[in-house]
Motif scaffolding. Sequence first.
Motif, mmCIF file in Angstrom:
data_model
loop_
_atom_site.group_PDB
_atom_site.id
_atom_site.type_symbol
_atom_site.label_atom_id
_atom_site.label_comp_id
_atom_site.label_asym_id
_atom_site.label_seq_id
_atom_site.Cartn_x
_atom_site.Cartn_y
_atom_site.Cartn_z
ATOM 1 N N VAL A 286 -7.942 -2.622 -2.050
ATOM 2 C CA VAL A 286 -6.934 -2.439 -1.006
ATOM 3 C C VAL A 286 -7.292 -3.430 0.088
ATOM 4 O O VAL A 286 -8.391 -3.388 0.644
ATOM 5 C CB VAL A 286 -6.925 -1.003 -0.448
ATOM 6 N N ARG B 31 1.349 -12.473 1.482
ATOM 7 C CA ARG B 31 1.163 -11.138 2.058
ATOM 8 C C ARG B 31 2.306 -10.711 2.958
ATOM 9 O O ARG B 31 2.650 -9.525 3.026
ATOM 10 C CB ARG B 31 -0.164 -11.070 2.824
ATOM 11 N N LEU C 143 -12.060 5.857 0.085
ATOM 12 C CA LEU C 143 -11.752 4.441 0.275
ATOM 13 C C LEU C 143 -12.740 3.783 1.232
ATOM 14 O O LEU C 143 -13.127 2.623 1.043
ATOM 15 C CB LEU C 143 -10.327 4.288 0.814
ATOM 16 N N SER D 58 -12.942 -2.200 -2.160
ATOM 17 C CA SER D 58 -12.850 -2.785 -3.497
ATOM 18 C C SER D 58 -13.954 -2.295 -4.417
ATOM 19 O O SER D 58 -14.999 -1.813 -3.974
ATOM 20 C CB SER D 58 -12.917 -4.312 -3.409
ATOM 21 N N PRO E 66 -1.019 -3.575 4.729
ATOM 22 C CA PRO E 66 -1.999 -3.579 3.633
ATOM 23 C C PRO E 66 -1.312 -3.599 2.270
ATOM 24 O O PRO E 66 -0.148 -3.198 2.132
ATOM 25 C CB PRO E 66 -2.785 -2.290 3.849
ATOM 26 N N TYR E 67 -2.062 -4.063 1.280
ATOM 27 C CA TYR E 67 -1.549 -4.092 -0.086
ATOM 28 C C TYR E 67 -2.696 -3.827 -1.055
ATOM 29 O O TYR E 67 -3.884 -3.977 -0.702
ATOM 30 C CB TYR E 67 -0.875 -5.425 -0.412
ATOM 31 N N ALA E 68 -2.330 -3.396 -2.259
ATOM 32 C CA ALA E 68 -3.311 -3.150 -3.316
ATOM 33 C C ALA E 68 -3.132 -4.187 -4.411
ATOM 34 O O ALA E 68 -2.007 -4.579 -4.743
ATOM 35 C CB ALA E 68 -3.143 -1.750 -3.877
ATOM 36 N N TRP F 33 0.815 -1.207 0.000
ATOM 37 C CA TRP F 33 0.000 0.000 0.000
ATOM 38 C C TRP F 33 0.852 1.261 0.000
ATOM 39 O O TRP F 33 1.767 1.408 0.803
ATOM 40 C CB TRP F 33 -0.949 -0.007 1.191
ATOM 41 N N GLN F 34 0.538 2.149 -0.964
ATOM 42 C CA GLN F 34 1.198 3.436 -1.161
ATOM 43 C C GLN F 34 2.671 3.288 -1.555
ATOM 44 O O GLN F 34 3.474 4.190 -1.332
ATOM 45 C CB GLN F 34 1.084 4.313 0.098
ATOM 46 N N HIS G 210 -6.554 -5.309 3.754
ATOM 47 C CA HIS G 210 -5.978 -5.024 5.071
ATOM 48 C C HIS G 210 -5.897 -6.309 5.887
ATOM 49 O O HIS G 210 -6.795 -6.610 6.680
ATOM 50 C CB HIS G 210 -6.825 -3.988 5.812
ATOM 51 N N ILE H 68 -4.357 0.587 -9.704
ATOM 52 C CA ILE H 68 -3.557 0.712 -8.480
ATOM 53 C C ILE H 68 -3.264 2.185 -8.200
ATOM 54 O O ILE H 68 -3.377 2.662 -7.060
ATOM 55 C CB ILE H 68 -2.242 -0.077 -8.618
ATOM 56 N N ALA I 132 -4.492 4.416 -4.894
ATOM 57 C CA ALA I 132 -3.501 5.103 -4.062
ATOM 58 C C ALA I 132 -3.753 6.602 -3.972
ATOM 59 O O ALA I 132 -3.286 7.255 -3.031
ATOM 60 C CB ALA I 132 -2.097 4.843 -4.607
#
Length: 255
Positions: free
Chosen positions: A203, A247, A165, A189, A211-213, A12-13, A205, A154, A158
Amino acid sequence: MTAMLSLAVAPWQRPPVLLRHADVPHYAASTMKVAVLAAVHRSGLDPDREVPVVNRFPSAAGGTYAHARAEDGDPEPWARLGGTAPLGWLATRMVSHSSNLATSLCQSAVGHAAVAEVWRRAGASAATGSPRGIEDAAARAAGIDNTVTARDLIRLLASLEPEVLARLEHNAHAVDLAAGLPPGTRLASKNGWVDGVRHSAAVVHPPDAPPYALAVCYTGPLANGQDTGDPAARLLARLSARVWACRHRLAEMPT
């Protein structure tokens, strides 16, 4: 039909750490509604402002277009046809239940230029944009189309404010990427599908990792255009499960 699968994964970011055909453009389907949502949020318009609920909109190709009620999975905005609805409520239905009618009403409220500015601010490539309404068939026939890439989805996620979000955490369609996650996993989502197309961007969590996208775009014969029972949706769920399994390593992977 030739199949194309595009994928982008990013802590994430941070820049993506996994890319597959991530810059190939696909028809956007309902993923374009995220940009409309951001445009509504940034417009400064009062979310309690009452918007006339109509079903006739200017076409990007000239003339007008209307939505087919049978093609819209959300009956709630249609129940207000001929009356009014709060702009904020319409924006919520646009992403929580993917209402096509609500999308055109929100797009009309802010204007196409404001939606284009959302993509520009996100740093989207020239391959991505939403110059027409979701069911503006005349514009599509004239070559005016809404397109996305996995990388630009993505980038779009971001660029969103926390409030935007948060709206995406209420997506009622727990399929595609959501279906590949353990039940109860927090995610913001938006997915989109029509015959031949299945996309989803989220995204995620995890409770035990950063977290990741993740964005996956699929165009091909697996996508049957149904909200459930779609082989392409199961494909996206499997990909989501594989990313979930990695992850803990995502944040450590080189960009």
